[in-house]
Design a protein around this motif. Structure first.
Motif, PDB file in Angstrom:
ATOM      1  N   GLY A  50     -16.276 -54.786   6.251  1.00  0.00           N
ATOM      2  CA  GLY A  50     -15.000 -55.438   5.996  1.00  0.00           C
ATOM      3  C   GLY A  50     -14.440 -55.078   4.639  1.00  0.00           C
ATOM      4  N   ARG A  51     -13.338 -55.719   4.313  1.00  0.00           N
ATOM      5  CA  ARG A  51     -12.638 -55.479   3.061  1.00  0.00           C
ATOM      6  C   ARG A  51     -12.737 -56.725   2.198  1.00  0.00           C
ATOM      7  NH1 ARG A  51      -7.043 -56.100   1.704  1.00  0.00           N
ATOM      8  NH2 ARG A  51      -6.324 -54.604   0.108  1.00  0.00           N
ATOM      9  N   VAL A  52     -13.041 -56.530   0.917  1.00  0.00           N
ATOM     10  CA  VAL A  52     -13.133 -57.666   0.002  1.00  0.00           C
ATOM     11  C   VAL A  52     -11.723 -58.159  -0.300  1.00  0.00           C
ATOM     12  CG1 VAL A  52     -13.940 -58.489  -2.245  1.00  0.00           C
ATOM     13  CG2 VAL A  52     -15.249 -56.752  -1.017  1.00  0.00           C
ATOM     14  N   THR A  53     -11.444 -59.393   0.100  1.00  0.00           N
ATOM     15  CA  THR A  53     -10.097 -59.939  -0.056  1.00  0.00           C
ATOM     16  C   THR A  53     -10.031 -61.098  -1.049  1.00  0.00           C
ATOM     17  OG1 THR A  53     -10.511 -61.324   1.895  1.00  0.00           O
ATOM     18  CG2 THR A  53      -9.349 -59.229   2.243  1.00  0.00           C
ATOM     19  N   GLY A  54     -11.174 -61.494  -1.586  1.00  0.00           N
ATOM     20  CA  GLY A  54     -11.158 -62.586  -2.547  1.00  0.00           C
ATOM     21  C   GLY A  54     -12.496 -62.734  -3.242  1.00  0.00           C
ATOM     22  N   LYS A  55     -12.486 -63.515  -4.299  1.00  0.00           N
ATOM     23  CA  LYS A  55     -13.707 -63.746  -5.071  1.00  0.00           C
ATOM     24  C   LYS A  55     -13.685 -65.171  -5.603  1.00  0.00           C
ATOM     25  CE  LYS A  55     -16.077 -62.186  -9.298  1.00  0.00           C
ATOM     26  NZ  LYS A  55     -16.035 -61.193 -10.413  1.00  0.00           N
ATOM     27  N   GLU A  56     -14.824 -65.852  -5.497  1.00  0.00           N
ATOM     28  CA  GLU A  56     -14.946 -67.209  -6.009  1.00  0.00           C
ATOM     29  C   GLU A  56     -16.159 -67.291  -6.926  1.00  0.00           C
ATOM     30  OE1 GLU A  56     -15.353 -69.595  -2.539  1.00  0.00           O
ATOM     31  OE2 GLU A  56     -13.252 -69.377  -1.908  1.00  0.00           O
ATOM     32  N   VAL A  57     -16.060 -68.111  -7.972  1.00  0.00           N
ATOM     33  CA  VAL A  57     -17.179 -68.358  -8.876  1.00  0.00           C
ATOM     34  C   VAL A  57     -17.364 -69.866  -8.968  1.00  0.00           C
ATOM     35  CG1 VAL A  57     -18.111 -68.062 -11.199  1.00  0.00           C
ATOM     36  CG2 VAL A  57     -16.733 -66.241 -10.172  1.00  0.00           C
ATOM     37  N   ALA A  58     -18.429 -70.362  -8.369  1.00  0.00           N
ATOM     38  CA  ALA A  58     -18.664 -71.805  -8.318  1.00  0.00           C
ATOM     39  C   ALA A  58     -20.108 -72.057  -7.910  1.00  0.00           C
ATOM     40  CB  ALA A  58     -17.713 -72.467  -7.315  1.00  0.00           C
ATOM     41  N   PRO A  59     -20.632 -73.266  -8.165  1.00  0.00           N
ATOM     42  CA  PRO A  59     -21.994 -73.591  -7.725  1.00  0.00           C
ATOM     43  C   PRO A  59     -22.074 -73.578  -6.201  1.00  0.00           C
ATOM     44  CG  PRO A  59     -21.245 -75.143  -9.402  1.00  0.00           C
ATOM     45  CD  PRO A  59     -20.040 -74.354  -8.970  1.00  0.00           C
ATOM     46  N   PRO A  60     -23.072 -72.931  -5.617  1.00  0.00           N
ATOM     47  CA  PRO A  60     -23.194 -72.917  -4.154  1.00  0.00           C
ATOM     48  C   PRO A  60     -23.691 -74.241  -3.592  1.00  0.00           C
ATOM     49  CG  PRO A  60     -25.022 -71.747  -5.153  1.00  0.00           C
ATOM     50  CD  PRO A  60     -24.082 -72.096  -6.266  1.00  0.00           C
ATOM     51  N   MET A  61     -24.451 -75.000  -4.403  1.00  0.00           N
ATOM     52  CA  MET A  61     -24.938 -76.313  -4.002  1.00  0.00           C
ATOM     53  C   MET A  61     -24.871 -77.237  -5.214  1.00  0.00           C
ATOM     54  SD  MET A  61     -28.277 -75.196  -1.676  1.00  0.00           S
ATOM     55  CE  MET A  61     -28.703 -76.889  -1.241  1.00  0.00           C
ATOM     56  N   LYS A  62     -24.840 -78.524  -4.971  1.00  0.00           N
ATOM     57  CA  LYS A  62     -24.736 -79.508  -6.044  1.00  0.00           C
ATOM     58  C   LYS A  62     -25.880 -79.356  -7.038  1.00  0.00           C
ATOM     59  CE  LYS A  62     -24.219 -84.476  -6.864  1.00  0.00           C
ATOM     60  NZ  LYS A  62     -24.164 -85.825  -6.225  1.00  0.00           N
ATOM     61  N   GLY A  63     -25.536 -79.381  -8.326  1.00  0.00           N
ATOM     62  CA  GLY A  63     -26.539 -79.320  -9.375  1.00  0.00           C
ATOM     63  C   GLY A  63     -26.923 -77.925  -9.797  1.00  0.00           C
ATOM     64  N   MET A  64     -26.306 -76.878  -9.204  1.00  0.00           N
ATOM     65  CA  MET A  64     -26.650 -75.502  -9.546  1.00  0.00           C
ATOM     66  C   MET A  64     -25.610 -74.895 -10.464  1.00  0.00           C
ATOM     67  SD  MET A  64     -28.052 -74.019  -5.903  1.00  0.00           S
ATOM     68  CE  MET A  64     -28.407 -72.406  -6.619  1.00  0.00           C
ATOM     69  N   GLY A  65     -25.990 -73.810 -11.132  1.00  0.00           N
ATOM     70  CA  GLY A  65     -25.027 -73.045 -11.905  1.00  0.00           C
ATOM     71  C   GLY A  65     -24.165 -72.198 -10.988  1.00  0.00           C
ATOM     72  N   ASN A  66     -23.226 -71.476 -11.570  1.00  0.00           N
ATOM     73  CA  ASN A  66     -22.264 -70.702 -10.786  1.00  0.00           C
ATOM     74  C   ASN A  66     -22.896 -69.525 -10.060  1.00  0.00           C
ATOM     75  OD1 ASN A  66     -20.075 -72.287 -11.408  1.00  0.00           O
ATOM     76  ND2 ASN A  66     -19.411 -71.020 -13.135  1.00  0.00           N
ATOM     77  N   ALA A  67     -22.414 -69.296  -8.859  1.00  0.00           N
ATOM     78  CA  ALA A  67     -22.723 -68.091  -8.089  1.00  0.00           C
ATOM     79  C   ALA A  67     -21.426 -67.324  -7.880  1.00  0.00           C
ATOM     80  CB  ALA A  67     -23.347 -68.443  -6.745  1.00  0.00           C
ATOM     81  N   VAL A  68     -21.558 -66.034  -7.626  1.00  0.00           N
ATOM     82  CA  VAL A  68     -20.406 -65.212  -7.262  1.00  0.00           C
ATOM     83  C   VAL A  68     -20.363 -65.114  -5.740  1.00  0.00           C
ATOM     84  CG1 VAL A  68     -19.370 -62.915  -7.367  1.00  0.00           C
ATOM     85  CG2 VAL A  68     -20.453 -63.897  -9.408  1.00  0.00           C
ATOM     86  N   THR A  69     -19.241 -65.493  -5.161  1.00  0.00           N
ATOM     87  CA  THR A  69     -19.041 -65.415  -3.712  1.00  0.00           C
ATOM     88  C   THR A  69     -17.870 -64.497  -3.429  1.00  0.00           C
ATOM     89  OG1 THR A  69     -19.886 -67.655  -3.365  1.00  0.00           O
ATOM     90  CG2 THR A  69     -18.527 -66.723  -1.619  1.00  0.00           C
ATOM     91  N   LEU A  70     -18.071 -63.549  -2.527  1.00  0.00           N
ATOM     92  CA  LEU A  70     -16.998 -62.648  -2.107  1.00  0.00           C
ATOM     93  C   LEU A  70     -16.473 -63.067  -0.746  1.00  0.00           C
ATOM     94  CD1 LEU A  70     -18.527 -59.163  -3.043  1.00  0.00           C
ATOM     95  CD2 LEU A  70     -16.938 -60.553  -4.396  1.00  0.00           C
ATOM     96  N   LEU A  71     -15.170 -62.996  -0.580  1.00  0.00           N
ATOM     97  CA  LEU A  71     -14.547 -63.209   0.721  1.00  0.00           C
ATOM     98  C   LEU A  71     -14.340 -61.834   1.340  1.00  0.00           C
ATOM     99  CD1 LEU A  71     -14.095 -65.909  -0.720  1.00  0.00           C
ATOM    100  CD2 LEU A  71     -11.869 -66.047   0.391  1.00  0.00           C
ATOM    101  N   VAL A  72     -15.030 -61.585   2.450  1.00  0.00           N
ATOM    102  CA  VAL A  72     -14.970 -60.276   3.105  1.00  0.00           C
ATOM    103  C   VAL A  72     -14.323 -60.453   4.477  1.00  0.00           C
ATOM    104  CG1 VAL A  72     -16.291 -58.306   3.944  1.00  0.00           C
ATOM    105  CG2 VAL A  72     -17.031 -59.514   1.870  1.00  0.00           C
TER     106      VAL A  72
END
Length: 264
Positions: A50-72
């Motif tokens: 697929g094509r990368v159409t977005g990017k998010e930086v946020a905790p994946p679960m409560k109490g965690m530090g930030n993760a990088v999430t790509l929208l594909v």
């Protein structure tokens, strides 16, 4: 009345302290045995393009530090949320995935808070491969094992006491943590891993500790202990290190590092 006021004030402070969220930015939230990583399931691994159409930086679960999430987004219009890894790890990679890139993603499809998420094993961008987890799901950002891994070839072994901990610039990885080890055979300097990687590990090595190190040395690098006529101890590179009840894996038997998504 004054005493009651003080008690009430302290109680309010305690209540505020309890209410503050605790953010786990280091090993506790992202280690191999964390609730987050235990979601990875080899039976739900899929591969798609697929094509990368977005990017998010946020905790994946409560109490965690930030993760990088790509929208594909796939050619059929399906949008996948792809968790790449903790922000500190992703930002230090040599391979960077950008919006508009055409990629191939392999990872485990899991549910987090009712949403479908892909925990990425690897992402291929043209000829670049960003390896994030081993095939069984163990992440490359966690070097710590609770027992000695039995699937690594045993190279030269050093057992001795840590007499110094510092860093040096090896020209490839930037500031790299280095140990000076005194053994029965002499003194060695042992390169571990980049400081940004070492500082995030759940196990931190202390001066005076006895360590068991399996080493690898590039061609041309001396491995003879320091002695007469040698200005400084030779430097070798750790593939594994045993410390207390834990082991840390840094490189494959041929020297391939684990911290740059190279899939050693």
């Amino acid at each position: 009345m004054k005493l009651a006021a003080v008690v009430l004030f302290l109680a309010s402070l305690f209540g505020l302290a309890v209410a503050q969220p605790v953010v786990i930015s280091g090993p506790a939230g992202y280690n191999a045995d964390s609730p987050y990583n235990r979601l990875y399931n080899t039976s739900s691994v899929i591969t798609f393009k697929g094509r990368v159409t977005g990017k998010e930086v946020a905790p994946p679960m409560k109490g965690m530090g930030n993760a990088v999430t790509l929208l594909v987004t796939t050619p059929k219009g399906v949008v996948w949320h792809v968790d790449v890894g903790p922000e500190w790890f992703v930002n230090n990679q040599h391979t960077h995935i950008n919006i508009k890139d055409q990629v191939q993603v392999t990872g485990s499809r899991v549910m987090i808070d009712g949403h479908s998420v892909i925990l990425a094993e690897q992402i291929v961008d043209k000829k670049e491969v960003l390896a994030l987890r081993r095939p069984m799901g163990r992440p490359y950002w966690d070097a710590v094992y609770v027992s000695e891994p039995n699937n690594y070839d045993q190279n030269h072994q050093l057992v001795g006491k840590v007499t110094n901990i510092d860093s040096f610039n090896d020209g490839t990885n930037g500031p790299t943590q280095r140990l000076t080890i005194h053994t029965d055979d002499g003194t060695y300097q042992v390169a571990l891993a980049p400081e940004w990687f070492m500082q995030r590990q759940a196990v931190q090595i202390a001066l005076g500790s006895t360590v068991d190190i399996r080493t690898w040395a590039p061609v041309g690098v001396p491995t003879i202990p320091a002695g007469r006529g040698l200005v400084a101890p030779p430097i070798v590179f750790a593939t594994m290190l045993g410390y207390g009840q834990h082991w840390m894996v840094f490189r494959s038997f041929d020297g391939t590092p684990m911290w740059y998504g190279s899939g050693g």
